[in-house]
Scaffold this active site. Sequence first.
Site, PDB file in Angstrom:
ATOM      1  N   ASP A  42     -15.311 -12.642   5.518  1.00 12.72           N
ATOM      2  CA  ASP A  42     -15.689 -14.031   5.804  1.00 12.72           C
ATOM      3  C   ASP A  42     -14.480 -14.942   5.704  1.00 12.72           C
ATOM      4  O   ASP A  42     -13.404 -14.531   5.340  1.00 12.72           O
ATOM      5  CB  ASP A  42     -16.732 -14.497   4.788  1.00 12.72           C
ATOM      6  CG  ASP A  42     -18.096 -13.910   5.087  1.00 12.72           C
ATOM      7  OD1 ASP A  42     -18.295 -13.433   6.215  1.00 12.72           O
ATOM      8  OD2 ASP A  42     -18.949 -13.933   4.185  1.00 12.72           O
ATOM      9  N   LYS A  64     -17.859 -17.772  10.140  1.00 12.03           N
ATOM     10  CA  LYS A  64     -18.110 -18.849  11.103  1.00 12.03           C
ATOM     11  C   LYS A  64     -16.831 -19.189  11.845  1.00 12.03           C
ATOM     12  O   LYS A  64     -15.749 -19.148  11.286  1.00 12.03           O
ATOM     13  CB  LYS A  64     -18.582 -20.095  10.356  1.00 12.03           C
ATOM     14  CG  LYS A  64     -19.922 -19.919   9.722  1.00 12.03           C
ATOM     15  CD  LYS A  64     -20.568 -21.287   9.471  1.00 12.03           C
ATOM     16  CE  LYS A  64     -21.863 -21.129   8.715  1.00 12.03           C
ATOM     17  NZ  LYS A  64     -21.711 -21.380   7.278  1.00 12.03           N
ATOM     18  N   MET A 179     -22.421 -26.117  -1.322  1.00  7.53           N
ATOM     19  CA  MET A 179     -22.560 -26.647   0.049  1.00  7.53           C
ATOM     20  C   MET A 179     -23.059 -28.095   0.050  1.00  7.53           C
ATOM     21  O   MET A 179     -23.246 -28.698  -0.993  1.00  7.53           O
ATOM     22  CB  MET A 179     -23.504 -25.762   0.879  1.00  7.53           C
ATOM     23  CG  MET A 179     -23.044 -24.312   0.879  1.00  7.53           C
ATOM     24  SD  MET A 179     -24.212 -23.136   1.584  1.00  7.53           S
ATOM     25  CE  MET A 179     -25.236 -22.721   0.178  1.00  7.53           C
TER      26      MET A 179
HETATM   27  N1  SAH Z   1     -20.892 -16.562  -2.554  1.00  7.35           N
HETATM   28  C1  SAH Z   1     -20.114 -17.752  -2.801  1.00  7.35           C
HETATM   29  C2  SAH Z   1     -20.793 -18.976  -2.247  1.00  7.35           C
HETATM   30  C3  SAH Z   1     -20.900 -18.989  -0.754  1.00  7.35           C
HETATM   31  S1  SAH Z   1     -21.676 -20.422  -0.115  1.00  7.35           S
HETATM   32  C4  SAH Z   1     -19.835 -17.878  -4.291  1.00  7.35           C
HETATM   33  O1  SAH Z   1     -20.422 -17.160  -5.099  1.00  7.35           O
HETATM   34  O2  SAH Z   1     -18.961 -18.659  -4.649  1.00  7.35           O
HETATM   35  C5  SAH Z   1     -20.284 -21.402   0.322  1.00  7.35           C
HETATM   36  C6  SAH Z   1     -20.144 -22.541  -0.654  1.00  7.35           C
HETATM   37  O3  SAH Z   1     -19.524 -22.082  -1.841  1.00  7.35           O
HETATM   38  C7  SAH Z   1     -19.261 -23.663  -0.196  1.00  7.35           C
HETATM   39  O4  SAH Z   1     -19.944 -24.558   0.672  1.00  7.35           O
HETATM   40  C8  SAH Z   1     -18.918 -24.317  -1.506  1.00  7.35           C
HETATM   41  O5  SAH Z   1     -19.980 -25.077  -1.987  1.00  7.35           O
HETATM   42  C9  SAH Z   1     -18.769 -23.107  -2.402  1.00  7.35           C
HETATM   43  N2  SAH Z   1     -17.371 -22.668  -2.505  1.00  7.35           N
HETATM   44  C10 SAH Z   1     -16.860 -21.492  -2.132  1.00  7.35           C
HETATM   45  N3  SAH Z   1     -15.546 -21.416  -2.440  1.00  7.35           N
HETATM   46  C11 SAH Z   1     -15.246 -22.597  -3.028  1.00  7.35           C
HETATM   47  C12 SAH Z   1     -14.072 -23.146  -3.601  1.00  7.35           C
HETATM   48  N4  SAH Z   1     -12.921 -22.460  -3.623  1.00  7.35           N
HETATM   49  N5  SAH Z   1     -14.131 -24.378  -4.142  1.00  7.35           N
HETATM   50  C13 SAH Z   1     -15.268 -25.079  -4.144  1.00  7.35           C
HETATM   51  N6  SAH Z   1     -16.401 -24.607  -3.618  1.00  7.35           N
HETATM   52  C14 SAH Z   1     -16.400 -23.380  -3.077  1.00  7.35           C
END
Ligand code: SAH
Length: 519
Positions: A42, A64, A179
């Site tokens: 991803d 995406k 998100m």
């Molecule tokens: N599986 C991932 C989440 C995926 S959904 C996890 O456990 O972290 C995607 C969302 O994750 C983004 O919209 C944001 O809200 C968050 N996210 C992922 N990486 C991030 C980062 N480095 N800093 C802040 N938010 C993050």
Amino acid sequence: MEEHDEAEAGTVYLVGAGPGDPGLMTRRALELVRAADSILYDRLIPAGALGGARDDADLRYVGKRPGASSIGQEEIGALLVELARAGRSVVRLKGGDPFVFGRGGEEAQALVAAGIPFEVVPGVTAGVAAPAYAGVPVTHRDDASAVAFVTGHEDPAKPESTLDWGALAAFPGTLVLFMGVGRLAEIAERLVAGGRSPREPVAVVERGTLPGQRTVSGALADIGERVEEAGIRPPAITVVGAVAELRGELAWFERRPLFGLTVAVTRARAQASGLSARLGALGAEVVEAPAIRIVARPRDRGEVAAAVGRVEDYSLVCVTSPNGAELLLDALAGADRDARALAGATVAAIGPGTARALAARGIRADVVPERSIAEALVEALADVAVEGRRVLVARAAEARDVLPDALQERGAVVDVVALYDTVPEPLGAPALDGLARADYVTFTASSTVDSLLDALAAAGASFPPRARLVSIGPVTSDTARDRGLEVAVEAERHDLDGLVEALVADVRGVALPARGGAS
Ligand code: SAH
């Protein structure tokens, strides 16, 4: 793809890659990436996460694509099944944790339905890591005994929303929203309507754990406005609760001395890692822009072989760079010799870095000046008897003759042996982009100044006008000035630690344009 109807199905690994800091990938994740036949990944995986993959691994981006149609969840499931059925070992690499808003659950279900064996490798979720890097513990003995992970993706105004915002408002603990940063004002309003105080602390962390992390703090009443003002974009995590306020005390990551700054390292790739790691540990975003490559001279022929052949004859052996130390010992090893071959000689290192490289190979240098320049070594050798003795100077092909000249003048018989050449290397697009953004460009030798400027010219680019130039010492500085550059910082100690120290001192003393993460 070849069909292997008879083949045993390969395993699919649903692997979490962590929130972005490459250091937060698990050992298991790195191990599986190294071994995988296919990797489906991803967008939000750490830079370099695929660096360890096999050269022949099949890497596919399935995230995406802005402005383009992206591959659907069903297709991803089908692709995992197809690859596994062909007997391949498949890594499905996702940001954070695969089972936290990662659709890993759906993919696992598709695998079960198809009878494909799978494993889940949990990752460090952004929901915990982004707050932690912003100085926010999601639980705290005094302030929060529970934490809820919530998606902010759903439109809270939609009647069919599956989230009960009233119940979430009443939740007795921290809310971590994934998100939906664009909906924050609306979400905050809902939480207040449901009974949370408008003064409840909130912290929004953009690009958490990455060098460009930014955090905006506020309260439910004003966070929507603040986030919009700051132009916060996804990915961002929002923390709602009393713990958000602890960041005032605990924001360790954003307070590191080089946080928010981009620093270019111009050493050869093989040598860059030590300096890059030091700068990274101080919070800098490090851009490696090597315009030079080190090529060892053949050690079984020519002057290297000759010097190794009579190594016992030298009463003084001078080593003028860490590379020289490594390559000299390699050359000895190539002739089935080891450190004992130097037992009778006085060993001199040009500075502490070179002394460390020798020590790593079992040799304690007898003479080590503090300043790593040839003049300092000449001075440090004043008491060492050299008249009529054989001296070996092991160094790069392109080097100044200050040391051999001084020794010869004192009556020594000097063999100068070039162990390696430094050859130019073109700059790639990531290096050029990084340089253009750099706040500082570091130079650890004259050769890197020349090679970088030549490589920039060859790429039709020029030295970034905004960047401050950091030089390891006077010789490097002179080269830079000769080439028309202004030297902003010169190290007092001419080694990597000295260079880093001087850079940090400069950051402290210079008002730089706003750095991220300050609120
Ligand atoms: N599986 C991932 C989440 C995926 S959904 C996890 O456990 O972290 C995607 C969302 O994750 C983004 O919209 C944001 O809200 C968050 N996210 C992922 N990486 C991030 C980062 N480095 N800093 C802040 N938010 C993050």
